[in-house]
Design an enzyme around this catalytic site. Structure first.
Site, PDB file in Angstrom:
ATOM      1  N   SER A 217      -2.134   1.544  36.415  1.00 46.63           N
ATOM      2  CA  SER A 217      -1.503   2.283  35.317  1.00 46.63           C
ATOM      3  C   SER A 217      -0.041   1.883  35.165  1.00 46.63           C
ATOM      4  CB  SER A 217      -1.617   3.796  35.570  1.00 46.63           C
ATOM      5  OG  SER A 217      -2.971   4.201  35.554  1.00 46.63           O
TER       6      SER A 217
ATOM      7  N   THR B 299     -12.375  -8.396  33.807  1.00 49.87           N
ATOM      8  CA  THR B 299     -13.708  -8.400  33.213  1.00 49.87           C
ATOM      9  C   THR B 299     -14.116  -9.813  32.803  1.00 49.87           C
ATOM     10  OG1 THR B 299     -13.321  -6.167  32.392  1.00 49.87           O
ATOM     11  CG2 THR B 299     -15.143  -7.380  31.413  1.00 49.87           C
TER      12      THR B 299
ATOM     13  N   ARG C 169     -42.256  15.449  25.182  1.00 53.46           N
ATOM     14  CA  ARG C 169     -42.445  16.177  26.435  1.00 53.46           C
ATOM     15  C   ARG C 169     -42.855  17.622  26.147  1.00 53.46           C
ATOM     16  NH1 ARG C 169     -43.649  16.325  31.830  1.00 53.46           N
ATOM     17  NH2 ARG C 169     -42.294  17.761  32.990  1.00 53.46           N
TER      18      ARG C 169
ATOM     19  N   GLN D 241     -34.933  26.702  21.666  1.00 56.51           N
ATOM     20  CA  GLN D 241     -33.586  26.784  21.103  1.00 56.51           C
ATOM     21  C   GLN D 241     -32.521  26.240  22.058  1.00 56.51           C
ATOM     22  OE1 GLN D 241     -31.453  30.654  20.448  1.00 56.51           O
ATOM     23  NE2 GLN D 241     -31.774  30.158  18.286  1.00 56.51           N
TER      24      GLN D 241
ATOM     25  N   GLY E  57     -34.708  15.829  32.610  1.00 61.86           N
ATOM     26  CA  GLY E  57     -35.056  16.452  33.888  1.00 61.86           C
ATOM     27  C   GLY E  57     -35.144  15.426  35.003  1.00 61.86           C
TER      28      GLY E  57
ATOM     29  N   GLU F  73      -8.831   0.005  30.436  1.00 59.79           N
ATOM     30  CA  GLU F  73      -7.842  -0.085  29.341  1.00 59.79           C
ATOM     31  C   GLU F  73      -6.980   1.176  29.276  1.00 59.79           C
ATOM     32  OE1 GLU F  73      -8.233  -2.056  25.715  1.00 59.79           O
ATOM     33  OE2 GLU F  73      -9.957  -3.257  26.341  1.00 59.79           O
TER      34      GLU F  73
END
Length: 377
Positions: free
Chosen positions: A121, A147, A257, A268, A338, A362
């Site tokens: 940083s 990278t 499922r 809901q 799950g 970044e």
């Protein structure tokens, strides 16, 4: 049309290899080949250097759609922009012609070397040195968390040319993989984005011609920060894509499922989870696209002014919000599946692992909040 093109390509030629790329921690060569064949590997390169000349929003859409199926592969267009943007922003015409043309053709990739073992940083605390010696510079130091290191041919390297001036004594250079004295550490063993090699770059008396200096001496740190203003938006795009992939998979799963005699998507509690995921994702997308528009409006090379401050805030906000949202959305996707979501037989656990890095690289999201606070609109 661009989105449809990239999505079709990604689903046909990149997605099928995503699980294997992650499991084997190997570079996604299939993705590179597919992106190069369609001129999507570095679409930001201007037309005068053989590129597509796509704007910042188009670049975001490409990265987003690739990340939707494979986050590791999305780092090909993202890091090509990160590595080459300092050349576009501050390089001479000769330098642009020399390095952007092979990038545009797909003959080379570009990486970005800013971080060091003791300078993350606090990038201004870097120790890599570049000493002028006649018509050359001699570089010595170590860069970490690079990278696509070892795969890329070209590297934008930040190095100290005047230790007494701290950030104003940092300069930027192009280093080539083939330069004598350049070597790489072992690939890091990471939580996610395992298909994108992350390695240290060692510079041991690397002698390069002074013509490889990007801009003037002492301007490297300013170029690095200006670059990040633009490219943080590509990390937001990557986060969007990962989150979209997880939401799409979870949405299909809950419709199939069944528990208690009906699809779990009819409950809901599950519906509310999906609604929140979609809401956060769309908010992140709108913020990211707004940031991309500002990136395009800021005159390349401008280092101050209201437009620059506006972009700095929006770039940091987009990266921070989108990556936080991606972490939440992918975690919820695992929850919705799950026990299945916790296994490697399903892609959402990979997406959750991949999402985590978007909050870190970044500039960590804590640093993004500092940047935003200093550039409030």
């Amino acid at each position: 049309m661009l989105r449809e093109t990239v999505r079709a390509l990604a689903e046909a030629k990149i997605g099928p290899f995503a699980a294997a790329v992650d499991e084997e921690a190997r570079f996604p060569q299939e993705a590179l080949d597919a992106l190069v064949s369609s001129d999507l590997h570095a679409i930001h390169v201007p037309e005068e250097y053989g590129g597509t000349g796509a704007d910042a929003l188009a670049t975001v859409i490409v990265i987003e759609e690739v990340a939707r199926v494979c986050a590791s592969s999305s780092l090909i267009p993202a890091v090509n922009k990160l590595g080459s943007l300092p050349v576009i922003l501050s390089g001479s015409e000769e330098m642009k012609a020399k390095y952007l043309a092979p990038l545009a053709k797909g003959d080379a990739m570009f990486s970005y070397c800013l971080s060091e073992p003791d300078a993350g940083s606090d990038a201004g605390g870097m120790k890599t040195r570049a000493v002028r010696d006649g018509d050359d510079y001699v570089l010595n130091g170590v860069k970490r968390w690079i990278t696509n290191a070892g795969v890329s041919e070209y590297y934008t390297v930040m190095a100290v040319t005047d230790p007494d001036k701290r950030t104003k004594g940092i300069s930027a250079f192009v280093v080539e993989k083939s330069d004598e004295g350049v070597s790489f550490g072992a690939p890091e063993k990471k939580l996610g984005i395992k298909g994108s090699p992350t390695r240290e770059v060692y510079l041991d008396n690397v002698r390069i011609p002074a013509s490889r200096l990007i801009g003037a001496e002492g301007t490297g740190f300013a170029t690095a920060m200006q670059t990040l203003d633009h490219t943080r938006i590509t990390i937001a795009a990557q986060a969007l894509g990962i989150a979209q992939g997880a939401l799409d998979y979870a949405k299909g799963y809950v419709q199939e499922r069944k528990q208690f005699g009906k699809p779990i998507g009819d409950f809901q509690g599950v519906q509310f989870m999906l609604a929140d995921m979609a809401m956060k994702l769309e908010a992140a997308r709108q913020l990211t696209y707004a940031a991309a528009a500002r990136s395009e409006r800021v005159t390349l090379g401008a280092s101050s002014g209201k437009g620059k401050e506006d972009l700095t805030f929006f770039g940091a906000a987009a990266k921070c919000y989108a990556s936080d949202a991606a972490m939440e959305i992918t975690t919820d996707a695992v929850q919705l599946l799950g026990g299945y979501g916790y296994t490697r037989d399903y892609p959402v656990e990979r997406m959750m692992r991949d999402a985590k890095i978007t909050q870190i690289y970044e500039g960590t999201n804590q640093v993004q909040r500092i940047v935003m606070a200093r550039n409030l609109p």
